[in-house]
Design a protein around this motif. Structure first.
Motif, mmCIF file in Angstrom:
data_model
loop_
_atom_site.group_PDB
_atom_site.id
_atom_site.type_symbol
_atom_site.label_atom_id
_atom_site.label_comp_id
_atom_site.label_asym_id
_atom_site.label_seq_id
_atom_site.Cartn_x
_atom_site.Cartn_y
_atom_site.Cartn_z
ATOM 1 N N GLY A 205 -3.472 0.664 -3.570
ATOM 2 C CA GLY A 205 -3.403 -0.583 -2.835
ATOM 3 C C GLY A 205 -2.358 -1.547 -3.371
ATOM 4 O O GLY A 205 -2.014 -1.536 -4.558
ATOM 5 N N LYS A 206 -1.839 -2.371 -2.470
ATOM 6 C CA LYS A 206 -0.884 -3.410 -2.851
ATOM 7 C C LYS A 206 -1.445 -4.235 -4.000
ATOM 8 O O LYS A 206 -2.588 -4.679 -3.960
ATOM 9 C CB LYS A 206 -0.597 -4.310 -1.646
ATOM 10 N N THR B 55 -4.694 6.254 -1.446
ATOM 11 C CA THR B 55 -3.990 4.992 -1.237
ATOM 12 C C THR B 55 -4.050 4.133 -2.486
ATOM 13 O O THR B 55 -5.142 3.750 -2.942
ATOM 14 C CB THR B 55 -4.583 4.208 -0.055
ATOM 15 N N ASP C 258 0.847 -1.196 0.000
ATOM 16 C CA ASP C 258 0.000 0.000 0.000
ATOM 17 C C ASP C 258 0.884 1.248 0.000
ATOM 18 O O ASP C 258 1.838 1.348 0.777
ATOM 19 C CB ASP C 258 -0.890 0.032 1.248
ATOM 20 N N ILE C 259 0.556 2.192 -0.881
ATOM 21 C CA ILE C 259 1.338 3.425 -0.985
ATOM 22 C C ILE C 259 0.391 4.613 -0.890
ATOM 23 O O ILE C 259 -0.578 4.711 -1.650
ATOM 24 C CB ILE C 259 2.119 3.495 -2.318
ATOM 25 N N ASP C 260 0.680 5.517 0.030
ATOM 26 C CA ASP C 260 -0.117 6.735 0.156
ATOM 27 C C ASP C 260 0.502 7.833 -0.715
ATOM 28 O O ASP C 260 1.688 8.142 -0.601
ATOM 29 C CB ASP C 260 -0.154 7.206 1.613
#
Length: 404
Positions: free
Chosen positions: A306-307, A304, A297-299
């Motif tokens: 998601g993975k 976000t 997950d990257i903000d």
């Protein structure tokens, strides 16, 4: 992803679509052809961060959940963009291995050694244009296209008789409006051409880039597999000329539609290097590049990713990011103080051919405009039609009157 913007596979209005995406923020949900979901990153700073982030991968086999789960159809028209096995789709150690092999072969010194060839090809093309019936020509077909493809074919040693079919297949790779059947047929033909080319080059070795890559495979199969060899040729030959075609096309179009800017170049007040960089910012040769994937997950500024979700690098939108270039970001302005762009990418996947593309432009554009100082578009700019692609950003034709 809620309420995604459906990407136009025909690329009917690249910049209009880019503007709509920017309105939704620097990260926006999109739907690619075939109903495939992705996040388009349009903010230049946000995109730069992601392109340099080790948590972002280009390997769908490891990090794209839908691909791993078999949810991406075998006949998905864009499948070749993610299924090839070369440095374009590699991650981590695998990418470093492949990038090192290519970088050793595709050196700035080898590229610079091509300058006399580029100058000669340019002279020949300009002479050919001078003989155009009625002084009218299609500059995409007669100038912007033949220069880069001749250069890349010489660099890799592609025989003359192979080039027409290869060009047709490369056009097909970038044509995102193809049906699944057309895309698969094009892919099969492309692999057939390049597998035959590899066999030919093994029978007749030469000191060209194809020879260097083949030697890397033959000497130590662990360094470059046969699949990686052919897929690397697909990457280098297609990306190695299509982007430069569009750079030349868009730079020519920009000057022909902005007489005051053209006058600055003609008078010598602005160097050609500024034309090249502003053209790359204003009309990124690759409008949108599929795909990357979130390893976790990257903000991104409150959004976000998601993975396992897919990311689309929206270079055309990023080049006109208002937060970086101001309210006049849509204007082609050679005097602009900040022409920053990431049209050649950023981070570990930065384009290895950027030096070659810039060199071809800095040789060919001055030669063209010097030979035909009064050149003008032969149609209203509104009549220019884009190529059928949301990836490739160029025109189908670029008709001009050479001696207006």
């Amino acid at each position: 992803m809620e309420n995604p913007h459906v990407i136009d596979p025909f690329g009917s209005d690249v910049q209009g679509e880019a503007a709509k995406l920017r309105e939704r923020g620097p990260v926006a949900p999109v739907e690619l052809p075939g109903g495939v979901a992705a996040w388009a990153v349009t903010g230049q700073e946000q995109l730069k961060r992601l392109l340099a982030d080790p948590r972002v991968s280009k390997n769908p086999n490891l990090h794209w959940t839908k691909y791993i789960n078999g949810e991406i159809a075998e006949d998905w028209p864009l499948r070749l963009w993610v299924s090839v096995r070369n440095m374009f789709t590699a991650y981590g150690d695998d990418h470093r291995r492949l990038r090192t092999i290519i970088s050793r072969a595709f050196t700035p010194r080898r590229t610079e050694a091509l300058r006399p060839d580029v100058e000669q090809i340019t002279r020949d093309l300009v002479d050919g244009l001078a003989a155009s019936p009625g002084g009218r020509a299609d500059l995409r077909e007669a100038f912007a296209y033949p220069l880069p493809i001749e250069v890349i074919c010489r660099l890799f040693g592609v025989p003359d008789e192979t080039r027409p079919a290869l060009r047709r297949c490369v056009d097909g790779i970038f044509n995102t409006a193809l049906t699944p059947e057309e895309a698969i047929s094009n892919q099969v033909e492309m692999y057939g051409i390049l597998q035959e080319f590899v066999a030919f080059r093994r029978r007749e070795p030469a000191d060209d880039l194809a020879g260097v890559l083949i030697a890397s495979t033959d000497e130590d199969g662990s360094r470059l597999s046969e699949t990686e060899l052919v897929d690397t040729l697909i990457l280098m030959i297609s990306a190695g000329h299509e982007t430069t075609v569009n750079l030349l096309d868009q730079a020519i179009t920009a000057l022909l539609t902005h007489p005051r800017q053209r006058a600055l170049v003609r008078s010598g007040e602005v160097p050609w290097s500024e034309v090249i960089e502003e053209s790359l910012r204003w009309q990124a040769p690759v409008a949108n590049l599929p795909l990357r994937y979130a390893v976790e997950d990257i903000d991104v500024d409150g959004v976000t990713i998601g993975k396992g979700e897919a990311i689309l690098a929206a270079y055309a939108a990023a080049g006109r990011d208002l937060s970086l270039h101001g309210d006049d970001a849509d204007l082609f302005d050679l005097t602009r103080a900040n022409k920053e762009h990431i049209s050649f990418g950023h981070g570990v996947h930065f384009c290895v051919g950027s030096h070659l593309a810039r060199m071809e432009a800095e040789v060919s554009l001055p030669a063209l405009f010097s030979r035909f100082p009064d050149m003008a578009l032969a149609v209203d700019p509104a009549e220019l039609r884009p190529v059928e692609s949301f990836i490739s950003n160029g025109h189908r034709t670029l008709p001009v009157d050479l001696n207006s």
